[in-house]
Design a protein around this motif. Sequence first.
Motif, PDB file in Angstrom:
ATOM      1  N   HIS A 116       0.819  -1.217   0.000  1.00 48.27           N
ATOM      2  CA  HIS A 116       0.000   0.000   0.000  1.00 48.27           C
ATOM      3  C   HIS A 116       0.852   1.265   0.000  1.00 48.27           C
ATOM      4  O   HIS A 116       0.346   2.351  -0.247  1.00 48.27           O
ATOM      5  CB  HIS A 116      -0.927   0.010   1.218  1.00 48.27           C
ATOM      6  CG  HIS A 116      -2.043  -0.972   1.089  1.00 48.27           C
ATOM      7  ND1 HIS A 116      -3.295  -0.756   1.602  1.00 48.27           N
ATOM      8  CD2 HIS A 116      -2.107  -2.178   0.482  1.00 48.27           C
ATOM      9  CE1 HIS A 116      -4.076  -1.788   1.331  1.00 48.27           C
ATOM     10  NE2 HIS A 116      -3.367  -2.667   0.662  1.00 48.27           N
ATOM     11  N   SER A 164      -5.902  -3.464  -8.468  1.00 46.94           N
ATOM     12  CA  SER A 164      -5.146  -3.392  -7.215  1.00 46.94           C
ATOM     13  C   SER A 164      -4.406  -2.066  -7.125  1.00 46.94           C
ATOM     14  O   SER A 164      -4.272  -1.346  -8.119  1.00 46.94           O
ATOM     15  CB  SER A 164      -4.165  -4.561  -7.135  1.00 46.94           C
ATOM     16  OG  SER A 164      -3.375  -4.584  -8.296  1.00 46.94           O
ATOM     17  N   LEU A 165      -3.925  -1.793  -5.922  1.00 42.76           N
ATOM     18  CA  LEU A 165      -3.318  -0.482  -5.661  1.00 42.76           C
ATOM     19  C   LEU A 165      -1.989  -0.265  -6.380  1.00 42.76           C
ATOM     20  O   LEU A 165      -1.545   0.858  -6.521  1.00 42.76           O
ATOM     21  CB  LEU A 165      -3.088  -0.328  -4.155  1.00 42.76           C
ATOM     22  CG  LEU A 165      -4.322   0.062  -3.355  1.00 42.76           C
ATOM     23  CD1 LEU A 165      -3.978   0.056  -1.877  1.00 42.76           C
ATOM     24  CD2 LEU A 165      -4.827   1.428  -3.761  1.00 42.76           C
ATOM     25  N   ASP A 166      -1.349  -1.344  -6.834  1.00 41.92           N
ATOM     26  CA  ASP A 166      -0.056  -1.179  -7.494  1.00 41.92           C
ATOM     27  C   ASP A 166      -0.245  -0.893  -8.989  1.00 41.92           C
ATOM     28  O   ASP A 166       0.446  -1.450  -9.824  1.00 41.92           O
ATOM     29  CB  ASP A 166       0.829  -2.407  -7.283  1.00 41.92           C
ATOM     30  CG  ASP A 166       0.150  -3.683  -7.737  1.00 41.92           C
ATOM     31  OD1 ASP A 166      -1.074  -3.653  -7.952  1.00 41.92           O
ATOM     32  OD2 ASP A 166       0.828  -4.704  -7.889  1.00 41.92           O
ATOM     33  N   SER A 186       2.208  -4.453   3.091  1.00 39.45           N
ATOM     34  CA  SER A 186       1.473  -5.096   2.001  1.00 39.45           C
ATOM     35  C   SER A 186       0.229  -5.789   2.541  1.00 39.45           C
ATOM     36  O   SER A 186       0.259  -6.404   3.597  1.00 39.45           O
ATOM     37  CB  SER A 186       2.364  -6.114   1.294  1.00 39.45           C
ATOM     38  OG  SER A 186       3.483  -5.464   0.733  1.00 39.45           O
ATOM     39  N   SER A 236      -6.067  -4.947  -1.470  1.00 42.33           N
ATOM     40  CA  SER A 236      -6.587  -3.619  -1.818  1.00 42.33           C
ATOM     41  C   SER A 236      -8.049  -3.495  -1.386  1.00 42.33           C
ATOM     42  O   SER A 236      -8.723  -4.497  -1.110  1.00 42.33           O
ATOM     43  CB  SER A 236      -6.491  -3.403  -3.323  1.00 42.33           C
ATOM     44  OG  SER A 236      -5.182  -3.598  -3.762  1.00 42.33           O
ATOM     45  N   GLY A 291     -13.901  -0.912  -5.191  1.00 45.02           N
ATOM     46  CA  GLY A 291     -13.682  -0.913  -3.747  1.00 45.02           C
ATOM     47  C   GLY A 291     -14.709  -0.118  -2.973  1.00 45.02           C
ATOM     48  O   GLY A 291     -14.901  -0.334  -1.779  1.00 45.02           O
ATOM     49  N   ASP A 295     -10.354  -5.616  -3.396  1.00 44.89           N
ATOM     50  CA  ASP A 295     -10.345  -7.033  -3.022  1.00 44.89           C
ATOM     51  C   ASP A 295     -11.136  -7.263  -1.737  1.00 44.89           C
ATOM     52  O   ASP A 295     -11.802  -8.286  -1.570  1.00 44.89           O
ATOM     53  CB  ASP A 295      -8.901  -7.510  -2.831  1.00 44.89           C
ATOM     54  CG  ASP A 295      -8.181  -7.687  -4.160  1.00 44.89           C
ATOM     55  OD1 ASP A 295      -8.849  -7.584  -5.204  1.00 44.89           O
ATOM     56  OD2 ASP A 295      -6.961  -7.905  -4.159  1.00 44.89           O
TER      57      ASP A 295
END
Lengths: 271, 436
Positions: free
Chosen positions: A8, A109-111, A26, A29, A172, A32
């Motif tokens: 994150h 996802s956040l990445d 980590s 997200s 999300g 998820d």
Amino acid sequence: MCQKWVDHRPEVDPLTGAVTTDPRTSAASAADHAALEWGLRMVEGWGGELLVATAGPAAAEVVLREALAAGAHHAVRIDLEATATSEEVAAGLAERLAGADVVLCGDWSLDRGSGSVPAFLAAQLAAASGLGCTVLALDPDRPGEVRAERRLDGGRRERLVLESPAVVSVEGGGTRLRRASLAGVLQAREAAVEVASAPPLTPSRPPLRIGPYRPRPRSRPAPSAELTARERILVLTGTPADRPPPQLLVLEPAAAADRILDQLRTWGYLL
Amino acid sequence: MPETFQDFDAVVVGAGPAGSTAALVLARAGRRVALLERGPYPGSKNMYGGVVYGRVLDGLLPAWWDEVPAQRWVTRRSTMVLTPTQALSVDFRTQAWGSPPYNGCTTLRPDFDRWLAGKAEEAGAVLITSTTATGLLRQGTRTVGVRTDRPQGDLRAPVVVACDGVNSFLAKEAGLYHHPEPEHFTLGVKEVLGLPRHEVEKRFALQGDEGMDIEILGGTGPVPGGGFLYTNLDSIAVGVVLHLPALAASRRRPEDLIADLKAHPAIAPLVAGGDLKEFSAHLIPEGGYEAMPGVVADGLLVAGDAAGLCLAAGLWLEGVNFAIASGQAAAEAAIEALRSGDSSAAGLAGYRRRLEASFVLQDHKKLRRAPGLVLSERVQHQYPKALCDVVEALFTVDNPAPKRGALRAARAVGKNDGVRLRDLARDLYTMARTFG
């Protein structure tokens, strides 16, 4: 349902684009988490069992234990490097998730995830796909049927009816994961997590090199010294200059894909 | 693992140095112990800008220095006195602190706390993260566990060890804090600035894993307090510690005071070009011995910052070693009480006795006058200026005038800076009694 273990708070080197991640920060997200909550509601409404899966190294099991604490029944980790491509991840997950009525994922996802794993997964499972959904409606009398809503351009919405087998990815913001009970947390610490290896995958095409956005340098003549500072900047940046008019190209899919890749290379998005 | 998940012999609240040590000692004694941490991992909520003096771990973790996640071993220690335009440093260096058993190290708390909590887990403690103890479970006046913020989140145990940090809600709920006055607290504010490793070593004259610790007096403008600067491997921690009521009265922002410190001519070259990686702030219990809460109640022990065990005595600025020692003493007292089946305040009274017999309370008692002295107006502003002026007068060569001599210079400066001999004599006497 699928979870991705992602940092994150990664550090990104502004010069090289190198990303440094830390297992301590980590987790899954928000998307998820939302998918997990929808999965728990499906099991509560329809019965059955919730299998939670992730692909990654052993440290990624933290997201599985979090899901088990919240109420998931089984957990499996596909043993893959964190650098695996979406296609490899989907292939690994599909082997273990085959036969599921509904597969739930976060939409991205956040990445800077591209949200492509659910699409690959739907293709691998030959399942219907509803990607980027905001809200799901679950009818207890119609198990396996998911009514979903997702955004369209211009503030409009689209409603989908998906019948199993289906892959659904959710935003999300649609819901919030319930807080796991203390007993759940303690039990999840000791719960078994199955570890599976990913099937070998033959790449269908040579992999693209992906790097940080680097606009190509362009040489431009020095602006006239007679101009004001603002005008010189505008000339240098080309802001007021006429741009090529938009083109409408009608091409075969393969040619269209090549054209898009060429243009992305021209702009510097692809190396 | 206990038969019913929520039943333990002891619940330790807070996986900082005190809590993890208590859990480690309890688990090694074969006790079922739960270690609660409100952050996602131990150390995620902690802030410390200082040096960890690890010798207190000698008995618990032999050769701890081989595995502790140290950033640098401090071999150079400097005490700096600042006025807005002057700086006087007493700089000490010894290579003896650069090899086992070492003296102190700089460390990042997320690394250090995680390492120590890992030791507790290895010994059998059950670490429960992302879970906050919201209150005590009581039966009458007796503590029988804690309530957490999770559904069905009660944890029952005959002994609760509250290591929930400064401003401990659990100790307050138990009625152990009688006078939690703001004047007994300071606010620590810290920036971590990234610098290349070779740059850190060049600026601070260090080699390999050597580190430097600079303590600063007089660098906090109108607010009583102090400053600090510590070297990590490839970053430095710079910050200020500010007396809470004075900070509120000054209407200054703490980040402005750090900016002022960083702009001081003696500090600016050391921090120039640093890339801000972290900014944090935290209350520090600096009231000393006189401001300590009660540490024992029926079924409850209080350790670490929660018990006000932080030594801020000018020459000595220590906290983690006191936390570790108090956590160990609390665990030993809890084991004794569990063995005898008496976890009442009387059964747990061995904790206070252990603290009194160790450096924890002996140091606090000996240095009980230090907080008032260090934060006084004269020590904060008048003496630093006078000291710097005397040194400036001594080293200023203003020929053709002949040298004045140290005593004459001191008398002139004292008169000029308003230092009264009577106050100076009294403060020197207090210093001698406190630090002597």
